[in-house]
Enzyme design. Structure first.
Site, PDB file in Angstrom:
ATOM      1  N   ASN B 482       0.853  -1.184   0.000  1.00 50.81           N
ATOM      2  CA  ASN B 482       0.000   0.000   0.000  1.00 50.81           C
ATOM      3  C   ASN B 482       0.892   1.238   0.000  1.00 50.81           C
ATOM      4  O   ASN B 482       1.308   1.732   1.045  1.00 50.81           O
ATOM      5  CB  ASN B 482      -0.912  -0.019   1.228  1.00 50.81           C
ATOM      6  CG  ASN B 482      -1.953   1.082   1.169  1.00 50.81           C
ATOM      7  OD1 ASN B 482      -1.761   2.091   0.495  1.00 50.81           O
ATOM      8  ND2 ASN B 482      -3.050   0.874   1.877  1.00 50.81           N
ATOM      9  N   ASP B 483       1.161   1.743  -1.202  1.00 50.98           N
ATOM     10  CA  ASP B 483       2.051   2.886  -1.368  1.00 50.98           C
ATOM     11  C   ASP B 483       1.597   4.112  -0.596  1.00 50.98           C
ATOM     12  O   ASP B 483       2.372   5.052  -0.406  1.00 50.98           O
ATOM     13  CB  ASP B 483       2.115   3.290  -2.855  1.00 50.98           C
ATOM     14  CG  ASP B 483       3.111   2.453  -3.625  1.00 50.98           C
ATOM     15  OD1 ASP B 483       4.187   2.181  -3.084  1.00 50.98           O
ATOM     16  OD2 ASP B 483       2.803   2.081  -4.770  1.00 50.98           O
ATOM     17  N   CYS B 484       0.350   4.127  -0.208  1.00 56.10           N
ATOM     18  CA  CYS B 484      -0.217   5.314   0.435  1.00 56.10           C
ATOM     19  C   CYS B 484      -0.208   5.227   1.955  1.00 56.10           C
ATOM     20  O   CYS B 484      -0.676   6.144   2.635  1.00 56.10           O
ATOM     21  CB  CYS B 484      -1.631   5.548  -0.059  1.00 56.10           C
ATOM     22  SG  CYS B 484      -1.663   5.977  -1.796  1.00 56.10           S
ATOM     23  N   ASN B 486       2.045   5.666   4.569  1.00 57.74           N
ATOM     24  CA  ASN B 486       3.409   6.191   4.716  1.00 57.74           C
ATOM     25  C   ASN B 486       3.649   6.498   6.191  1.00 57.74           C
ATOM     26  O   ASN B 486       3.448   7.618   6.645  1.00 57.74           O
ATOM     27  CB  ASN B 486       3.590   7.445   3.860  1.00 57.74           C
ATOM     28  CG  ASN B 486       2.952   7.285   2.490  1.00 57.74           C
ATOM     29  OD1 ASN B 486       1.954   7.938   2.179  1.00 57.74           O
ATOM     30  ND2 ASN B 486       3.490   6.395   1.683  1.00 57.74           N
ATOM     31  N   GLN B 499       5.790   9.261  -1.348  1.00 52.65           N
ATOM     32  CA  GLN B 499       6.588   8.040  -1.505  1.00 52.65           C
ATOM     33  C   GLN B 499       8.093   8.304  -1.448  1.00 52.65           C
ATOM     34  O   GLN B 499       8.844   7.461  -1.008  1.00 52.65           O
ATOM     35  CB  GLN B 499       6.241   7.343  -2.820  1.00 52.65           C
ATOM     36  CG  GLN B 499       4.961   6.535  -2.762  1.00 52.65           C
ATOM     37  CD  GLN B 499       3.724   7.425  -2.861  1.00 52.65           C
ATOM     38  OE1 GLN B 499       3.653   8.308  -3.694  1.00 52.65           O
ATOM     39  NE2 GLN B 499       2.758   7.186  -2.001  1.00 52.65           N
TER      40      GLN B 499
END
Lengths: 221, 606
Positions: B482-484, B486, B499
């Site tokens: 899940n790149d989001c 963070n 990112q």
């Protein structure tokens, strides 16, 4: 302190998948999380930047739905695995094209979730890991014809009303014509497999020299 | 509501209403030359790299949507129309778009004239071929003009849409009979040009956009078409285009066939010109000779059909559910192959200028096509693994042209390395090719520093082991799948990327999702060790897997579901104790697939 199996056999996946069903499933697929973020959380980052129901903030991120389908096949719940499959597979959504909006022949990355302004509306069609994962889930885990290190494994986990199907699978140079029969309407469990008329033990078909076409009969039950 | 139907026997989706809820597109091309085409003929072409070798221009997020493409205009007395409805949008008597595997066939009819255009990129061909059939279905003689149209992109798609102070000066074309050449920057560093040809006499042409359209007109009302006459314009700077004008006379019942080719040519430095300012056209001529008539195009289409039949024959389902059959047999594997070819570069939602190949994406895409194209899967695995760092970490993306890691985006997405174990194990399962493990693969593309692919897998596995946090769970790094999410970013500046912004010092956040992945794919690593006879290696890995399972059981369970993560301060993410996002799907999927805490009896439940 508990030891061995008792220490780990806690029924976690069983419970987790129930929670997914209760908290994340909606008509259009499984949302990513629940409930949505309604404000920015600096400690969580971009996930909390999206409006409710879209993208990673409680959208249906179709890439991860097959993870749950596969997990459902592990706990032998074929009805639920296939139900989840149909909720996002585009061919099943053709009749709601005006809502879904993207092509009825390919997956989209994201469908707006239940908390969105317009639930069911898809975006970002074509280039998404959704394609590979759904193909992997349906062919290898629901229909259960799966390549393995030592041979071809037959381990379907079906909706109970799927009483039969056939698959022609070319694997390491051999064409397997596989007929799966499920007269008892079970989800999982291979009772007997015969290869060219000869019953084998287990559900792994190992390579046979000199044969180009092999008939495989699978009886579930 | 439906806008068409599946024609499974032809492996086509047939669109019967041009006003689909969004442009419905298809991809043409299997290697090198690619086109995207919508159901109204919008879209563009590129060679290998959608950013650096964009052949025709496309304006994303345009008004109206999807304006610009491979258009044909018909002027039939006072009526102007397009077979694909757009861009003219004259109501048609008949419209149909058939998206098939590697081709798109658009048919339009108006006032007793039917026009059918088949767009395809033949196998191994550096060009898009368009077969046009015009048929007079009326009782009277038809004298019409047929106009073709493409708008050239000045090669670098990003520069093309930003650097106007230069670009409005550089455009150059050459016209030779019925072939129009786009040769911008060919005089200097470029070894390539493009051409647009037709296999018939032309009445005229246009190569300057303003002359063809009129400065204040859209694609829907080109001056030249409205006048029924090309202006024979020669572009100098501004926006070069290519348009042929054909005068066509059709008796009642008559049918005529034309072949247009949009091609791409590369020439060696010493072969670029045959005379001052005259480009070498020998490769173009050879390409045009390949498709002299409709029959030759039909043959290429048949070859393409055969190519797809072979790919799709590897797994064929016959069930009582026709929707399931068409997903499994046609459209899902087709999308898997397209995804393999394009990764995330060019779609109607990806502009083709933004992203390289993802380490994580490409490894996962592989599980959808490895059975159809094992050789290409092997090549892809080696390419991906070659960008891995010595410590097992990975660049998050690499560039398709250079195959090198992307420094701007960097690494530290801590799930990345484990996806390599997935792709390699699936490749071996499909092929039985254990020898791939012995292939020497560089670290960070440095040929001087390489190790076996098996060693790369081991580094992937131990990258997780050596990057654990306070709860003995894997550190998440910048993000996992899940790149989001963070958890170490803490960004308050809207001008920076979530990112790529540097993490808060220490990067203490942990991922339960990666823990699940580690257990699931770690077991594949163990099986691979055992097959290689490395029992001790397998035993050590198994101990690590068991510790991870125990860590998830001790620290990764919320009571009714798996936790998602621990944030930078060691607080739970994905817990019923929070207000927002109490449960996340990713951890449920991977920890369940990894059977962490599973009761063994559950597996057999019917």
């Amino acid at each position: 302190m508990l030891h061995g199996r008792n220490r780990t056999e806690k029924g976690y996946p069983e419970k987790a998948l129930k929670a997914v069903h209760d908290r994340l499933a909606c008509q259009y697929g499984l949302v990513l999380n629940n409930p949505p973020f309604s404000k920015y959380h600096v400690e969580l980052g971009e996930i909390s930047t999206y409006p409710e129901g879209y993208k990673e903030n409680v959208g249906i991120f179709c890439h991860n739905n097959p993870w749950i389908m596969i997990a459902e096949t592990i706990v032998a719940n074929g009805d639920r695995a296939f139900d989840y499959y149909k909720r996002i597979a585009p061919a099943y959504l053709e009749d709601i094209s005006e809502l879904h909006r993207t092509e009825p022949y390919v997956y989209a990355q994201m469908i707006a979730g239940k908390d969105a302004y317009k639930p069911g509306e898809a975006k970002n069609s074509w280039l998404t890991g959704t394609a590979a994962w759904n193909y992997y889930a349906i062919t290898q885990f629901i229909l259960g014809i799966r390549a393995d290190y030592e041979g071809l494994k037959i381990d379907p986990c079906l909706p109970k009303d799927m009483k039969q199907f056939r698959v022609t699978r070319t694997f390491r140079g051999v064409t397997y014509q596989i007929q799966v029969l499920n007269p008892a309407g079970v989800s999982k469990g291979v009772k007997e497999i015969s290869v060219d008329g000869v019953t084998i033990g287990g559900n792994l078909i190992t390579p046979m020299d000199g044969k180009e076409v092999v008939q495989v009969k699978v009886l579930m039950g | 509501m439906k806008y068409g139907y599946f024609d499974d026997s032809k492996r086509e989706y047939v669109i019967t209403d041009p006003k689909t809820p969004y442009p419905w597109i298809n991809y043409l091309g299997n290697h090198d030359f690619y086109s995207l085409i919508s159901n109204t003929a919008g879209g563009y072409s590129f060679f290998k790299d959608a950013k650096l070798r964009r052949i025709t221009r496309y304006r994303y997020n345009n008004i109206p949507v999807d304006d610009g493409g491979k258009y044909f205009y018909i002027k039939d007395e006072n009526t102007v129309w397009s077979p694909g409805w757009k861009p003219v949008r004259t109501p048609l008597d008949k419209y149909e778009c058939r998206h098939g595997l590697g081709y798109t066939k658009i048919t339009g009819a108006k006032d007793g004239l039917e026009a059918q255009i088949t767009y395809t990129v033949p196998l191994g061909f550096w060009g898009e071929v368009q077969k046009v059939i015009l048929k007079n279905t009326s009782e009277k003689l038809k004298k019409i003009q047929l106009f073709s149209f493409v708008e050239w992109c000045l090669w670098n798609a990003q520069d093309d849409q930003t650097n106007f102070q230069r670009n409005f000066n550089t455009g150059e074309v050459e016209i030779d009979g019925n072939v129009i050449f786009h040769k911008t920057e060919y005089r200097e560093r470029r070894n390539h040009y493009a051409f647009y040809s037709v296999n018939a006499e032309i009445a005229g042409f246009d190569t300057d956009k303003e002359s063809f359209l009129g400065l204040y007109n859209g694609f829907d009302t080109p001056d030249a078409v409205l006048a029924g006459k090309a202006t024979n314009s020669e572009a100098h700077g501004w926006s070069p285009i290519a348009s042929h004008c054909l005068e066509v006379t059709l008796k009642p019942g008559d049918e005529k066939e034309y072949v247009f080719i949009l091609g791409y040519v590369e020439n060696k430095e010493e072969e670029k010109f045959v005379a001052p300012k005259v480009i070498n056209k020998s490769r173009t001529n050879a390409m045009i000779r390949k498709f002299p008539d409709g029959k030759s195009v039909d043959l290429a289409l048949a070859e393409l059909q055969d190519y797809w039949s072979k790919l799709l024959s590897v797994y064929r389902l016959h069930s009582d559910d026709e929707k399931l059959n068409r997903m499994v047999n046609i459209w899902n594997p087709y999308q898997c192959m397209i995804t393999y070819n394009f990764s995330r570069s060019a779609s109607f939602f990806e502009s083709g200028i933004g992203r390289g190949m993802g380490f994580r994406d490409s490894n996962q895409d592989l599980i959808g096509f490895v059975h159809m194209a094992p050789d290409r899967a092997k090549e892809r695995i080696i390419d991906i693994a070659s960008t891995q760092f010595e410590d097992g970490g990975a660049y998050h993306q690499y560039q398709p042209l250079t195959k090198r890691g992307n420094h701007e985006i960097g690494g530290n997405f801590n799930d990345d390395p484990l996806w390599l174990i997935l792709s390699v194990s699936e490749y071996i399962k499909e092929t039985g090719d254990w020898a791939i493990l012995d292939v020497e693969v560089p670290f960070d593309n440095n040929e001087q520093n390489s190790a076996s692919l098996f060693e790369h897998l081991k580094r992937s596995f131990y990258h997780v082991v050596s990057n654990k946090g306070a709860h003995h769970l894997p550190l998440i790094g910048r993000a996992d799948w899940n790149d989001c999410l963070n958890l170490n970013c803490f960004s308050t500046n809207p001008d920076e990327s979530f990112q790529t912004t540097e993490n808060k010092e220490g990067g203490k956040a942990e991922s339960v999702f990666i823990a699940g992945m580690f257990v699931l794919y770690g077991r594949e690593f163990v099986k691979i060790c055992r097959h290689k006879g490395l029992q001790e290696e397998a035993g050590l890995a198994l101990q690590e897997i068991e510790s991870m399972e125990l860590a998830v059981i001790a620290h990764g369970w919320d009571g009714e579901w798996y936790l998602r993560a621990y944030d930078h301060f060691g607080r739970k993410v994905g817990t019923h104790e929070n207000k927002g996002a109490q449960i996340f799907i990713e951890a449920q999927g991977f920890c369940s697939m990894a059977e962490i805490g599973l009761k063994k009896a559950t597996r057999k439940k019917h």
